[in-house]
Write an enzyme that holds these catalytic residues in place. Structure first.
Site, PDB file in Angstrom:
ATOM      1  CG  LEU A   1      -1.661   1.283   1.555  1.00 29.75           C
ATOM      2  CD1 LEU A   1      -2.602   1.680   0.429  1.00 29.75           C
ATOM      3  CD2 LEU A   1      -2.403   1.158   2.882  1.00 29.75           C
ATOM      4  CG  ASP A   2       2.739   4.833   2.385  1.00 27.24           C
ATOM      5  OD1 ASP A   2       3.845   4.920   1.815  1.00 27.24           O
ATOM      6  OD2 ASP A   2       2.363   5.645   3.244  1.00 27.24           O
TER       7      ASP A   2
END
Length: 383
Positions: free
Chosen positions: A130-131
């Site tokens: 995701l990040d």
């Protein structure tokens, strides 16, 4: 140059923690063979049963020697373990001529092994969650769109912001709930953040003191810089003719977070390592994520490029609420990572170090695939 080792079709998914979601099920559909490695074989079997995957993946008791003994050339090892444990798995992969994938940032210990992996014809996929992960896809896509319209050789100023946060779907008074690594959350706040603002480098010794409001789709959030944003200017391949006025990657929190956390900040200012570790345990006990709670993931990446005669501005917004069967965090991380593993399996990723996206073309492809498979996000064009 050593040829890339063909993928065998066998995937070893190591770890079944909170980020293991439907991405594992996706690989069970597409890979020839999947093994789930967990602390014990019984726990691995229990995790598979909980995800409805009994009989579709083989449960295994994890140790590094046990995994290493099971590897064959062309297998893919997917590490869902904490980042400090990746290097040992990659070392086993290099010895066995197996590919490696994870969702974490590239550590120095992993980077040290990349030349040997490349020489052996192996893919090392990192930053594919995701990040980091989806944020990279969004950023490269935006930069590619702006480059096509503004031109890479046209002098221009740009502002790029990338903020991501996992927050409670139903806000509580604390404006946050802990589901994992509470000490990691606090230590991240204790680490200085470096970014670009007003065309100059800025370092926030206490990142929360750089918090600012951010309105997304009519809702106000709070955003602050995190880690070191500056190296990503080069990683994202922004044109040399463009000048950065703002470049910041950071964390998103619910409106009211800074006020609710002021007692925590006081402790962070004064506490030593022992006290901060104790505080992490206290906060995790006071504000846990329970089985009844739903999480929410919000990721916003925006880019504005201003040349003398024209402006390009746009952004991506992902806003996902978890469900009883799967948290939003697990869905985002595991689906993005599984997509990367599929591109190892199909031979489209080259040997050596790869991140989730390093070109606008690859980002467009991966985003289209994720969208087709049910990962919802919105693109907007402002100017």
């Amino acid at each position: 140059m050593t040829e890339r080792v063909p993928a065998s079709g066998t995937v070893h998914w190591v770890g079944a923690g909170l980020s293991t979601g439907s991405g594992l099920a996706d690989l069970c559909e597409r890979a020839a063979r999947v093994r789930l490695w967990h602390r014990t074989e019984e726990r691995a079997a229990g995790a598979l049963a909980g995800m409805g995957l009994t009989g579709r993946a083989e449960p295994r008791a994890f140790t590094v020697p046990a995994l290493a003994a099971a590897l064959a050339p062309g297998d893919v090892v997917v590490s869902m373990l904490p980042a400090p444990e990746h290097a040992a798995l990659l070392s086993a992969c290099v010895r066995a001529r197996a590919h490696f994938a994870c969702s974490s940032y590239v550590s120095p210990e992993v980077l040290d092994q990349v030349p040997a992996a490349r020489a052996a014809g192996l893919v090392v996929l990192t930053e594919a969650g995701l990040d980091p992960g989806l944020d990279h896809l969004f950023a490269h896509s935006l930069i590619g769109r702006a480059r096509a319209e503004i031109g890479p050789d046209t002098p221009a100023d740009y502002r790029l912001t990338s903020y991501c946060g996992g927050v409670p779907a139903v806000p509580n008074d604390f404006r946050y709930r802990f589901s994992w690594a509470p000490l990691g959350v606090l230590n991240a706040l204790r680490s200085p953040a470096r970014y670009l603002e007003g065309g100059a480098e800025v370092t926030a010794a206490r990142p929360w003191e750089a918090t600012r409001p951010l309105v997304l789709a009519g809702e106000t959030f709070e955003a602050y810089p995190n880690r070191d944003s500056v190296p990503f200017v080069e990683q994202y391949g922004l044109p040399a003719a463009w000048t950065a006025r703002t470049f910041v990657r950071g964390t998103l929190r619910l409106d009211g977070w800074r006020k609710a956390w002021e007692p925590v900040f006081e402790e962070l200012r004064a506490g030593d390592d022992e006290r901060i570790a104790a505080l992490a345990r206290e906060l995790a006990a006071a504000h846990p994520t329970t089985a009844a709670d739903r999480d929410r993931v919000v990721l916003s990446v925006s880019l504005t490029v201003e040349a003398a005669d024209r402006t390009w501005s746009g952004g991506y917004l992902l806003d996902l609420v978890g469900e009883e069967e799967e948290s939003a965090m697990a869905r985002c991380v595991s689906r993005a990572l599984a997509l990367g593993v599929r591109h190892i399996l199909d031979g489209s990723l080259p040997a050596g170090l790869n991140r989730a996206a390093e070109t606008a073309a690859r980002s467009a492809l991966w985003l289209a695939e994720l969208s087709d498979e049910g990962t919802d996000f919105d693109f907007r064009r402002d100017a």
